[in-house]
Design a protein around this motif. Structure first.
Motif, PDB file in Angstrom:
ATOM      1  N   GLU A   7      -5.406   9.808   3.599  1.00 58.30           N
ATOM      2  CA  GLU A   7      -6.452   8.964   3.027  1.00 58.30           C
ATOM      3  C   GLU A   7      -6.279   8.789   1.524  1.00 58.30           C
ATOM      4  OE1 GLU A   7     -10.174  10.633   4.085  1.00 58.30           O
ATOM      5  OE2 GLU A   7      -9.968  10.230   6.235  1.00 58.30           O
ATOM      6  N   THR A  47      -4.220   7.395  -1.673  1.00 54.07           N
ATOM      7  CA  THR A  47      -3.221   6.452  -2.169  1.00 54.07           C
ATOM      8  C   THR A  47      -2.718   6.918  -3.532  1.00 54.07           C
ATOM      9  OG1 THR A  47      -4.921   5.065  -3.208  1.00 54.07           O
ATOM     10  CG2 THR A  47      -4.267   4.519  -0.941  1.00 54.07           C
ATOM     11  N   HIS A  64       0.849  -1.182   0.000  1.00 54.31           N
ATOM     12  CA  HIS A  64       0.000   0.000   0.000  1.00 54.31           C
ATOM     13  C   HIS A  64       0.890   1.240   0.000  1.00 54.31           C
ATOM     14  CE1 HIS A  64      -3.582  -2.421   0.901  1.00 54.31           C
ATOM     15  NE2 HIS A  64      -2.793  -3.102   1.721  1.00 54.31           N
ATOM     16  N   PRO A  81       0.200   8.288   7.284  1.00 49.64           N
ATOM     17  CA  PRO A  81      -0.562   8.012   6.060  1.00 49.64           C
ATOM     18  C   PRO A  81      -1.798   8.902   5.957  1.00 49.64           C
ATOM     19  CG  PRO A  81      -0.033   5.980   7.245  1.00 49.64           C
ATOM     20  CD  PRO A  81       0.296   7.113   8.164  1.00 49.64           C
ATOM     21  N   TRP A  94       0.572   5.308   0.469  1.00 45.83           N
ATOM     22  CA  TRP A  94      -0.234   6.473   0.814  1.00 45.83           C
ATOM     23  C   TRP A  94       0.608   7.733   0.685  1.00 45.83           C
ATOM     24  CZ3 TRP A  94      -0.658   2.207   4.275  1.00 45.83           C
ATOM     25  CH2 TRP A  94      -1.919   1.600   4.314  1.00 45.83           C
TER      26      TRP A  94
END
Length: 215
Positions: free
Chosen positions: A26, A28, A15, A24, A17
């Motif tokens: 919200e 990506t 992942h 991180p 971000w």
């Protein structure tokens, strides 16, 4: 440059971000976008395990982390600090405005001042995890710069991390593909702490600068 937080889940899926002050957000960002221009991104790791998986997992490495050029490691974000003693100041006698003419005084007490003594129950574990994770970065890597971000709870700066910084920077310098290019530096600590740790780093840009050794 855009900082992206790199993390993996329980199934080792990656992942990415966009970072919001080291955490991180919200939002990506697609891997395809990152590898088109890897110099535009700082690959940030808040957890040593995520760093280890990102370089030891062959699929993740070939997909994205072999393109990494700049890394930021948030080394001490998980540091636990226990203060076994707290100082309580003695009562302070403060004369009232009328005390020059009478014996009346007021008394105030301050408490809760934190002493310098602290117990760091997970410091050794943190240092060992980061040392182990960095060993997963392969020989012949193309990482140009690593930032050791040392901000910690309460601004506490344990002197014991100097050895870890020396080991990690040495290993990464020895493993680089193009010898003499690797650089590193410090963030998140006071000038006094930086002055103490700077000599420990191999390839420290504050000491050797940016010029390549063969130039």
């Amino acid at each position: 440059m855009t900082e992206i937080i790199i993390a993996t889940d329980a199934s080792n899926s990656l992942h990415c971000w966009i970072s919001d002050n080291g955490a991180p957000s919200e939002t990506t960002i697609p891997i395809e976008t990152i590898i088109q221009d890897p110099f535009s991104y700082i690959f940030a790791f808040r957890n040593a395990y995520h760093l280890f998986i990102s370089f030891s997992n062959e699929i993740i490495y070939n997909e994205i982390t072999r393109h990494v050029r700049i890394i930021r490691l948030y080394i001490l974000r998980e540091l636990q600090i226990i203060y076994p003693y707290r100082c309580t100041s003695p009562a302070i006698i403060i004369p009232t405005p009328a005390s020059s003419f009478s014996s009346t005084t007021s008394t105030t007490t301050t408490s809760g001042d934190v002493c310098n003594d602290a117990i760091l129950p997970n410091l050794e574990n943190i240092m060992e995890k980061w040392r182990f994770a960095c060993r997963a970065i392969p020989n012949g890597h193309d990482i140009n710069f690593v930032c050791f971000e040392l901000s910690a709870p309460d601004g506490y700066m344990p002197s014991g991390i100097s050895r870890m910084l020396q080991i990690i920077s040495t290993v990464l310098s020895l493993k680089e593909r193009e010898k003499g290019r690797f650089r590193c530096g410090l963030e998140g600590c006071s000038p006094a702490a930086a002055a103490r740790f700077d000599p420990c780093l191999v390839g420290n840009v504050a000491i050797v600068g940016w010029s390549l050794l063969n130039e």
